[in-house]
Design a protein around this motif. Sequence first.
Motif, PDB file in Angstrom:
ATOM      1  N   ARG A   1      11.934  -6.301  12.533  1.00  0.00           N
ATOM      2  CA  ARG A   1      10.696  -5.525  12.566  1.00  0.00           C
ATOM      3  C   ARG A   1       9.609  -6.172  11.686  1.00  0.00           C
TER       4      ARG A   1
ATOM      5  N   LYS B   1      -2.804  -6.816   4.236  1.00  0.00           N
ATOM      6  CA  LYS B   1      -1.517  -6.362   4.766  1.00  0.00           C
ATOM      7  C   LYS B   1      -1.104  -7.122   6.028  1.00  0.00           C
TER       8      LYS B   1
ATOM      9  N   ARG C   1       1.457   8.298  -0.267  1.00  0.00           N
ATOM     10  CA  ARG C   1       1.609   7.140  -1.155  1.00  0.00           C
ATOM     11  C   ARG C   1       1.780   7.643  -2.573  1.00  0.00           C
TER      12      ARG C   1
ATOM     13  N   GLN D   1       6.274  -1.592  16.289  1.00  0.00           N
ATOM     14  CA  GLN D   1       5.716  -2.276  15.130  1.00  0.00           C
ATOM     15  C   GLN D   1       4.731  -3.343  15.590  1.00  0.00           C
TER      16      GLN D   1
ATOM     17  N   GLN E   1      11.770  11.085   6.796  1.00  0.00           N
ATOM     18  CA  GLN E   1      12.663   9.942   7.044  1.00  0.00           C
ATOM     19  C   GLN E   1      12.095   8.661   6.473  1.00  0.00           C
ATOM     20  N   SER E   2      10.898   8.731   5.892  1.00  0.00           N
ATOM     21  CA  SER E   2      10.158   7.555   5.406  1.00  0.00           C
ATOM     22  C   SER E   2       9.712   6.640   6.530  1.00  0.00           C
ATOM     23  N   SER E   3       9.897   7.029   7.785  1.00  0.00           N
ATOM     24  CA  SER E   3       9.518   6.098   8.839  1.00  0.00           C
ATOM     25  C   SER E   3       7.993   5.989   8.939  1.00  0.00           C
TER      26      SER E   3
ATOM     27  N   SER F   1       0.794  -1.243   0.000  1.00  0.00           N
ATOM     28  CA  SER F   1       0.000   0.000   0.000  1.00  0.00           C
ATOM     29  C   SER F   1       0.820   1.284   0.000  1.00  0.00           C
ATOM     30  N   LEU F   2       2.111   1.188  -0.254  1.00  0.00           N
ATOM     31  CA  LEU F   2       2.895   2.422  -0.324  1.00  0.00           C
ATOM     32  C   LEU F   2       2.795   3.069  -1.700  1.00  0.00           C
TER      33      LEU F   2
ATOM     34  N   TYR G   1       1.429  -1.766  16.126  1.00  0.00           N
ATOM     35  CA  TYR G   1       0.674  -1.437  14.915  1.00  0.00           C
ATOM     36  C   TYR G   1      -0.023  -2.675  14.342  1.00  0.00           C
TER      37      TYR G   1
ATOM     38  N   GLU H   1       6.347   4.976   6.642  1.00  0.00           N
ATOM     39  CA  GLU H   1       6.060   3.739   5.906  1.00  0.00           C
ATOM     40  C   GLU H   1       5.860   2.556   6.838  1.00  0.00           C
ATOM     41  N   GLU H   2       6.606   2.540   7.959  1.00  0.00           N
ATOM     42  CA  GLU H   2       6.485   1.379   8.836  1.00  0.00           C
ATOM     43  C   GLU H   2       5.078   1.281   9.401  1.00  0.00           C
ATOM     44  N   LEU H   3       4.397   2.410   9.456  1.00  0.00           N
ATOM     45  CA  LEU H   3       3.021   2.438   9.930  1.00  0.00           C
ATOM     46  C   LEU H   3       2.062   2.162   8.770  1.00  0.00           C
ATOM     47  N   LEU H   4       2.375   2.720   7.611  1.00  0.00           N
ATOM     48  CA  LEU H   4       1.468   2.572   6.463  1.00  0.00           C
ATOM     49  C   LEU H   4       1.364   1.136   5.970  1.00  0.00           C
TER      50      LEU H   4
ATOM     51  N   ASN I   1      13.965   2.719   6.591  1.00  0.00           N
ATOM     52  CA  ASN I   1      12.769   3.546   6.822  1.00  0.00           C
ATOM     53  C   ASN I   1      12.263   3.462   8.267  1.00  0.00           C
ATOM     54  N   PHE I   2      13.206   3.496   9.201  1.00  0.00           N
ATOM     55  CA  PHE I   2      12.768   3.651  10.592  1.00  0.00           C
ATOM     56  C   PHE I   2      13.319   4.989  11.087  1.00  0.00           C
ATOM     57  N   SER I   3      12.805   5.433  12.227  1.00  0.00           N
ATOM     58  CA  SER I   3      13.302   6.683  12.761  1.00  0.00           C
ATOM     59  C   SER I   3      14.682   6.438  13.364  1.00  0.00           C
TER      60      SER I   3
END
Lengths: 315, 259
Positions: free
Chosen positions: A149, A77, B258, A102, B92-94, A53-54, A105, B96-99, A88-90
């Motif tokens: 993750r 998903k 997106r 994670q 940071q694209s972070s 879904s990105l 979520y 995405e980890e949620l999306l 792509n993590f903080s």
Amino acid sequence: MTSAIRIRDLKKTYSDGFEALKGIDLTVEDGDFFALLGPNGAGKSTTIGILCSLVNKTSGSVNIFDTDIDIDFAKAKSYLGIVPQEVNFSVFEKPWQIVQQQAGYYGLEGSVAAERTELYLRKLGLWEKRDSISRTLSGGQKRRLMIARALIHQPRVLILDEPTAGVDIEIRRTMWDFLKQINEQGTTIVLTTHYLEEAENMCRNIAIIDHGSVVHDSSMRALLRGLKTETYVLDVECEAVALAPELHWRNRDACSIEIDVPKGEALNDTFSRLKQQGIKVTSMRNKSNRLEQLFLGLVDDNTSSSSEITGETDK
Amino acid sequence: MSFNKPLNWIALKTLTTKEVVRFTRIWQQTILPPVITTTLYFIIFGNLIGPRIGKMGGFDYMDFIVPGLILMAVITNSYANVASSFFSAKFQSSIEELLVTPTANITILLGYIAGGVARGIMVGVVVTLVSLFFSKLQIYNLTVLVSIIILTSTLFALGGFTNALFAKKFDDISIVPTFILTPFTYLGGVFYSIKLLPDVWQTVSHLNPVLYMINAFRYGFLGVSDISLWTSYTIIIGFIIALFLINLRLISTGYGLRS
Ligand SMILES: Nc1ncnc2c1ncn2[C@@H]1O[C@H](COP(=O)(O)OP(=O)(O)OP(=O)(O)O)[C@@H](O)[C@H]1O
Ligand SMILES: [Mg+2]
């Protein structure tokens, strides 16, 4: 039995008008170990982006197990674990925070989330680093953090976009073993890679995409069977050598040569001819570029990136 | 699209906690600055200049401006929290980890808003405590105070979210605070009663939504307001609903998130 992933006529045109996927069909069976190959810009990450879904698809259909993403994307998903190509993590958070969040979520909390966080950080060799600021992790550690993750909700399908790019050979090997192991335990694995050796060693099925279209889709064995020659590297005594032309040889350097041997031809013939010419072979190995040859035959010859893909893998 | 209630509830808790942990971890950048700024206001306007101004709206100048200053800190901080946290997650694209998870769009929105509200309230409480050193604050109506602080921080947290969705670079999240938020709060009656203004400017001031919040909040402390309380509530809630729906719509189309 429903397939793990079923993609039909999937198209993607980005907002700038670029057509990244031109209608691809792919099926990944439950339990498979599947390689998605293709040169830079082929559309691999775009395909994965649509699955999670990105990226919004332009048309076509995607099913993950029993679920059509157009009907229930949330459920679809929940089956997937995604290891992206780029970090792509903080980078200001700590590994345990990243992994445990994670879990949240995906609806896991409390002791389950904490136990799983520990389990996967340990499995990926990051437990000692759990309290470091993620920015300070090495490239390979960051990648492993993303694998931990992705596994936290124990997904049925694990999708890895170039998991071993920039990872040293030792860690790459451990990562391969790890992936093989979770595949044996029933997790379906899809990976993209530019290391063809990786695909050859691990994957049962393979699809190659180029310029947004699938150019090959079969089992790994069937693909390799299509090869007409094998290439060997011979180390020889360091003397200027001149071989008979029918041997299809190439000098690699003063002390080693490469020979293409037609499939089915016994090596004895080759060796007796070498002997006739007075060349002493000190050692020999198989150049594992079989897939590379095929690959180059399948994707456009003028693909600018082919040199990256054919980087030698017999080191 | 199925909505898995337990999952989304846990995801909301997770995201809210993450947001609160974030701004408390960097408290020197999030909690401390508004406290310093507001303290300076209290000293300069309240203690030094205030006595020369005399009464405003029937109260000591200091007592008159304290509610507005507290709310100003709440507004700025709830907005800034969501704008910067959500934008850096995008940057940071972070995000995405949620999306990629089954977490619903509404949960993502609510989680960020909750983080902004938490920071707004925390800053509001700290600034209120500081103000006790400068003025003898009395509470006229606690329900009004609490509800206005929550509603106002919700509204500006939502605004920060919209801003972050549209932002392409870090500069884009300071444009709105500089060119809209600051003038609107300064002109929203923090420092004066709009009754002091000529008629025309009184009318113009009524177009400023911040005016309604500040007056309602001041009512909670002092029991006086330039505006009816119910008008204030209607306007604030109206804005909240509108911004909430706009944000939700934007996330579901994937705007800014997106490709
Ligand atoms: N957001 C975007 N907007 C426009 N074009 C894009 C976007 N993302 C990707 N593309 C283009 O789509 C094509 C496919 O990109 P994609 O990332 O899927 O390739 P890839 O196969 O993963 O390549 P690589 O091996 O380099 O990772 C590329 O030409 C890329 O430039
Ligand atoms: Mg890619």
